[in-house]
Design a protein around this motif. Structure first.
Motif, PDB file in Angstrom:
ATOM      1  N   MET A   1       0.849  -1.198   0.000  1.00  0.00           N
ATOM      2  CA  MET A   1       0.000   0.000   0.000  1.00  0.00           C
ATOM      3  C   MET A   1       0.881   1.243   0.000  1.00  0.00           C
ATOM      4  N   THR A   2       0.947   1.912  -1.140  1.00  0.00           N
ATOM      5  CA  THR A   2       1.655   3.184  -1.251  1.00  0.00           C
ATOM      6  C   THR A   2       0.634   4.280  -1.521  1.00  0.00           C
ATOM      7  N   ILE A   3       0.828   5.425  -0.879  1.00  0.00           N
ATOM      8  CA  ILE A   3      -0.139   6.519  -0.921  1.00  0.00           C
ATOM      9  C   ILE A   3       0.486   7.717  -1.619  1.00  0.00           C
ATOM     10  N   VAL A   4      -0.234   8.324  -2.535  1.00  0.00           N
ATOM     11  CA  VAL A   4       0.184   9.572  -3.161  1.00  0.00           C
ATOM     12  C   VAL A   4      -0.482  10.718  -2.408  1.00  0.00           C
ATOM     13  N   VAL A   5       0.318  11.679  -1.946  1.00  0.00           N
ATOM     14  CA  VAL A   5      -0.199  12.806  -1.176  1.00  0.00           C
ATOM     15  C   VAL A   5      -0.184  14.057  -2.049  1.00  0.00           C
ATOM     16  N   VAL A   6      -1.373  14.534  -2.392  1.00  0.00           N
ATOM     17  CA  VAL A   6      -1.518  15.729  -3.218  1.00  0.00           C
ATOM     18  C   VAL A   6      -2.003  16.860  -2.322  1.00  0.00           C
ATOM     19  N   ARG A   7      -1.063  17.628  -1.800  1.00  0.00           N
ATOM     20  CA  ARG A   7      -1.389  18.809  -1.012  1.00  0.00           C
ATOM     21  C   ARG A   7      -0.163  19.711  -0.972  1.00  0.00           C
ATOM     22  N   PRO A   8      -0.325  20.987  -0.663  1.00  0.00           N
ATOM     23  CA  PRO A   8       0.812  21.911  -0.702  1.00  0.00           C
ATOM     24  C   PRO A   8       1.821  21.628   0.407  1.00  0.00           C
ATOM     25  N   GLU A   9       3.038  22.111   0.187  1.00  0.00           N
ATOM     26  CA  GLU A   9       4.038  22.102   1.241  1.00  0.00           C
ATOM     27  C   GLU A   9       3.753  23.248   2.219  1.00  0.00           C
ATOM     28  N   PRO A  10       4.134  23.109   3.502  1.00  0.00           N
ATOM     29  CA  PRO A  10       4.897  21.997   4.082  1.00  0.00           C
ATOM     30  C   PRO A  10       4.028  20.824   4.536  1.00  0.00           C
ATOM     31  N   ASP A  11       2.693  20.973   4.414  1.00  0.00           N
ATOM     32  CA  ASP A  11       1.791  19.924   4.903  1.00  0.00           C
ATOM     33  C   ASP A  11       2.005  18.605   4.176  1.00  0.00           C
ATOM     34  N   CYS A  12       2.384  18.682   2.900  1.00  0.00           N
ATOM     35  CA  CYS A  12       2.577  17.466   2.118  1.00  0.00           C
ATOM     36  C   CYS A  12       3.682  16.599   2.725  1.00  0.00           C
ATOM     37  N   SER A  13       4.858  17.183   2.925  1.00  0.00           N
ATOM     38  CA  SER A  13       5.973  16.422   3.493  1.00  0.00           C
ATOM     39  C   SER A  13       5.690  15.999   4.929  1.00  0.00           C
ATOM     40  N   GLN A  14       4.984  16.842   5.672  1.00  0.00           N
ATOM     41  CA  GLN A  14       4.648  16.485   7.055  1.00  0.00           C
ATOM     42  C   GLN A  14       3.742  15.258   7.092  1.00  0.00           C
ATOM     43  N   LEU A  15       2.780  15.186   6.167  1.00  0.00           N
ATOM     44  CA  LEU A  15       1.901  14.021   6.124  1.00  0.00           C
ATOM     45  C   LEU A  15       2.672  12.774   5.700  1.00  0.00           C
ATOM     46  N   VAL A  16       3.555  12.911   4.727  1.00  0.00           N
ATOM     47  CA  VAL A  16       4.390  11.779   4.309  1.00  0.00           C
ATOM     48  C   VAL A  16       5.198  11.255   5.493  1.00  0.00           C
ATOM     49  N   ASP A  17       5.765  12.167   6.289  1.00  0.00           N
ATOM     50  CA  ASP A  17       6.557  11.759   7.455  1.00  0.00           C
ATOM     51  C   ASP A  17       5.682  11.077   8.512  1.00  0.00           C
ATOM     52  N   GLN A  18       4.481  11.617   8.745  1.00  0.00           N
ATOM     53  CA  GLN A  18       3.578  10.996   9.714  1.00  0.00           C
ATOM     54  C   GLN A  18       3.200   9.583   9.288  1.00  0.00           C
ATOM     55  N   LEU A  19       2.941   9.403   8.013  1.00  0.00           N
ATOM     56  CA  LEU A  19       2.581   8.074   7.516  1.00  0.00           C
ATOM     57  C   LEU A  19       3.752   7.108   7.656  1.00  0.00           C
ATOM     58  N   ALA A  20       4.962   7.602   7.422  1.00  0.00           N
ATOM     59  CA  ALA A  20       6.144   6.747   7.556  1.00  0.00           C
ATOM     60  C   ALA A  20       6.296   6.237   8.989  1.00  0.00           C
ATOM     61  N   GLN A  21       5.908   7.062   9.963  1.00  0.00           N
ATOM     62  CA  GLN A  21       5.984   6.638  11.360  1.00  0.00           C
ATOM     63  C   GLN A  21       5.062   5.450  11.637  1.00  0.00           C
ATOM     64  N   HIS A  22       4.023   5.306  10.816  1.00  0.00           N
ATOM     65  CA  HIS A  22       3.095   4.180  10.952  1.00  0.00           C
ATOM     66  C   HIS A  22       3.379   3.093   9.912  1.00  0.00           C
ATOM     67  N   LYS A  23       4.573   3.170   9.315  1.00  0.00           N
ATOM     68  CA  LYS A  23       4.995   2.184   8.313  1.00  0.00           C
ATOM     69  C   LYS A  23       4.067   2.158   7.098  1.00  0.00           C
ATOM     70  N   LEU A  24       3.608   3.337   6.706  1.00  0.00           N
ATOM     71  CA  LEU A  24       2.838   3.497   5.477  1.00  0.00           C
ATOM     72  C   LEU A  24       3.685   4.296   4.491  1.00  0.00           C
TER      73      LEU A  24
END
Length: 254
Positions: A1-24
């Motif tokens: 399961m890989t997720i594409v995050v379509v939103r502006p920075e810095p929220d985009c990278s922050q969401l990617v990092d949060q998901l990585a903490q949950h192994k997503l």
């Protein structure tokens, strides 16, 4: 399961990092950046002229930040005699910090939710200032005007879209692992659909898409997305919680 995050920075990278903490696993896809809006030079004068009981509406933290910067540059403070309405909790929190005024926000983070709040119960004859980008919240403004409100749209920021530079990146995305796309506004959805067409990656429309409102759900349906989850929020925490729930249930809303 890989997720594409379509939103502006810095929220985009922050969401990617949060998901990585949950192994997503997630891929950032910020389609837009921002610049000061064309109404900012005249906006402080408008705000200082508002009569008591007027309503200020902020559609995003970005609208608050650009407006606050314009006020500071002219040595002015936010008006104290107005009602403050934000689209969601994050916008409200950031607005309260800079304006030192109480800010109301709805549980449902959209125009309909804001219109249900007390400042809009009797709007006839009141001034309403909507702080936004170069477009947006037209339905809200039209509703208020039909009820006798005097609505001022104020362009606090401009969106600058970058679609074509991302085409080569999208072509390289792993088709066999991407299952989900997160989109946080209708305009971003429209431009993401354009990106799909330009890159020829039409399979992306077969992915589940997370959107923040019924209106954008309808837009996604019209564009050909058929597996849609509505989150009723653009907050990263809400998006993470929804994605974790979908992972737990095998990407099913049942």
């Amino acid at each position: 399961m890989t997720i594409v995050v379509v939103r502006p920075e810095p929220d985009c990278s922050q969401l990617v990092d949060q998901l990585a903490q949950h192994k997503l696993a997630a891929l950032p896809c910020p389609l837009v950046s921002f610049a000061p809006g064309r109404d900012l030079p005249s906006l402080p004068a408008l705000l200082s002229s508002l009569p008591a009981g007027s309503v200020l509406v902020a559609v995003s933290p970005r609208a608050v930040a650009f407006t606050h910067q314009a006020l500071q540059q002219q040595g002015l403070a936010w008006p104290r005699h107005c009602h403050y309405v934000a689209v969601g909790q994050r916008t409200a929190n950031e607005w309260q910090q800079v304006a030192n005024q109480p800010v109301q926000y709805p549980a449902r983070e959209d125009s309909e939710g804001m219109l249900s709040l007390a400042p809009f119960n009797v709007i006839k004859g009141k001034q309403v200032v909507i702080l936004r980008g170069e477009s947006g919240r037209d339905m809200m403004g039209q509703t208020l005007q039909s009820q006798g409100g005097q609505v001022h749209y104020c362009e606090a920021y401009l969106r600058q879209w970058a679609i074509e530079p991302l085409v080569s990146q999208v072509v390289s995305w792993p088709q066999d692992t991407i299952t989900t796309v997160v989109v946080t506004s209708g305009q971003q959805l429209a431009h993401f659909d354009q990106l799909i067409t330009l890159s020829g990656q039409h399979w992306l429309r077969q992915c589940r898409i997370l959107v923040p409102s019924k209106r954008i759900q309808d837009q996604a349906t019209a564009l050909g997305f058929d597996t849609i989850t509505t989150v009723d929020s653009v907050a990263n925490d809400a998006l993470v919680n929804t994605l974790l729930r979908l992972r737990k249930t095998g990407l099913s809303d049942d």
